[in-house]
Write a protein that holds these residues in place. Structure first.
Motif, mmCIF file in Angstrom:
data_model
loop_
_atom_site.group_PDB
_atom_site.id
_atom_site.type_symbol
_atom_site.label_atom_id
_atom_site.label_comp_id
_atom_site.label_asym_id
_atom_site.label_seq_id
_atom_site.Cartn_x
_atom_site.Cartn_y
_atom_site.Cartn_z
ATOM 1 N N VAL A 132 0.859 -1.031 0.167
ATOM 2 C CA VAL A 132 0.052 -0.116 0.081
ATOM 3 C C VAL A 132 0.835 1.230 0.037
ATOM 4 O O VAL A 132 0.553 2.290 -0.626
ATOM 5 N N ALA A 138 2.270 1.764 -3.264
ATOM 6 C CA ALA A 138 1.099 2.186 -4.193
ATOM 7 C C ALA A 138 0.619 3.835 -4.201
ATOM 8 O O ALA A 138 -0.236 4.305 -5.053
ATOM 9 N N THR A 139 0.807 4.186 -2.852
ATOM 10 C CA THR A 139 0.374 5.492 -2.606
ATOM 11 C C THR A 139 1.303 6.625 -2.267
ATOM 12 O O THR A 139 1.514 7.011 -1.222
ATOM 13 N N ALA A 155 0.858 10.179 -0.788
ATOM 14 C CA ALA A 155 0.473 10.369 0.604
ATOM 15 C C ALA A 155 1.446 10.810 1.385
ATOM 16 O O ALA A 155 1.588 10.959 2.735
ATOM 17 N N ASP A 156 2.786 10.431 0.956
ATOM 18 C CA ASP A 156 3.981 10.652 1.499
ATOM 19 C C ASP A 156 3.996 12.008 2.389
ATOM 20 O O ASP A 156 4.607 12.116 3.431
ATOM 21 N N ARG A 197 -2.014 10.176 7.065
ATOM 22 C CA ARG A 197 -1.423 9.144 5.995
ATOM 23 C C ARG A 197 -1.506 7.833 6.763
ATOM 24 O O ARG A 197 -2.115 6.680 6.080
ATOM 25 N N ARG A 250 -3.711 4.854 4.755
ATOM 26 C CA ARG A 250 -3.191 3.536 4.463
ATOM 27 C C ARG A 250 -3.342 2.124 5.287
ATOM 28 O O ARG A 250 -3.373 1.285 4.871
ATOM 29 N N LEU A 289 -6.700 1.098 3.703
ATOM 30 C CA LEU A 289 -6.206 0.727 2.136
ATOM 31 C C LEU A 289 -5.806 -0.865 2.387
ATOM 32 O O LEU A 289 -6.126 -1.923 1.902
#
Length: 283
Positions: free
Chosen positions: A54, A57-58, A61-62, A69, A73, A76
């Motif tokens: 996850v 893949a994201t 969102a860092d 965040r 995560r 997800l």
């Protein structure tokens, strides 16, 4: 109602057949155990690495705040693990039947031999049997997915979406589960998938009486491992209910049939009479 009860009776009869044949039961559990171990390994890997997957893949969102965040995560990750578990439950039977095609083909043959009137399977190589089984499984899964999309959309209908739609979902699942299980015996009769669907729809209450209770117990893969051989045996008995074997001739009755040209109450002519006596020689 009688057909529903008859379908449940066939399901129980398949499990009883396995109780009377413990060697066949242990033999039939091998594919389900192998599939269960494979799924357990895959789900364990998914749980261990879902968070990293996850995060990979994201990347957008860092730069979010750590609380948002983390919550995003984690959600997800839970959805990914839950979806993997749901996919495992839904596909377990189909994958088990695909992996265990040679096992269940032999098991269905033993049931048919024990019950009598077993049809001769088509002479095809093993790779051809596996290809047909895999192709039909994909076609069945596509049909299940289409029904699933429709039922998912219907689930948003007030009242009916929370009452009627779940019941229809179990009926659809029971029908296609029965189709997958009965496909082993139907494939032995060289019946294509479209004809299989038509045959099962013709006796829909019987099929639902067999399949819906099985869907409920198969929600637990552990239970599915134990009951899978009996489910294949019961589906074979169900196919014999749908397509009864032709009556077999009695050899003794055939041998006792009167010879042509004689009455039933008249003894058949002996060899000398049938051939005609030779004329007496004149001195």
């Amino acid at each position: 109602m009688g057909e529903l009860i008859n379908g449940l009776r066939l399901l129980v009869a398949g499990q009883r057949w396995m109780v009377r044949h413990p060697r066949d039961w242990r033999f039939g559990m091998v594919p389900a155990l192998l599939t269960l171990l494979g799924y357990a390994a895959a789900l364990t890997a998914l749980v261990l690495w879902a968070g990293d997957l996850v995060a990979w893949a994201t990347p957008f969102a860092d730069h979010w705040q750590s609380a948002w965040r983390g919550a995003f995560r984690d959600l997800l990750t839970a959805v990914l693990v839950g979806g993997g578990l749901l996919l495992a439950v839904l596909s377990f039977t189909a994958v088990t039947l695909l992996v265990g095609q040679p096992f269940y083909e032999a098991l269905a043959g033993r049931v048919e031999d024990a019950e009598g009137g077993a049809p001769l399977p088509p002479e095809r190589p093993l790779w051809r049997e596996l290809w047909i089984s895999a192709r039909d499984s994909v076609r069945v899964l596509l049909r299940v997915a289409a029904f699933g999309i429709v039922l998912f959309a219907a689930g948003f209908i007030p009242v009916a979406g929370q009452t009627v739609v779940p019941a229809l979902g179990f009926c659809v699942s029971g029908f296609f589960l029965t189709l997958e299980l009965a496909g082993v015996a139907l494939q032995r009769r060289d019946i294509p998938l479209t004809d299989q669907l038509r045959l099962l729809r013709r006796r829909l209450p019987l099929v639902l009486g067999f399949g819906v209770p099985l869907v409920l117990v198969f929600l637990l893969p552990i239970v599915a491992v134990v009951l899978m051989p009996g489910a294949v045996a019961g589906a074979t008995l169900l196919v014999r209910e749908l397509l009864p074997p032709p009556p077999q001739s009695d050899p003794e009755a055939d041998n006792s049939a009167p010879a042509p040209g004689t009455r039933p109450d008249q003894d058949p002519p002996d060899q000398e009479t049938a051939a005609g006596r030779a004329p007496e020689q004149q001195p």
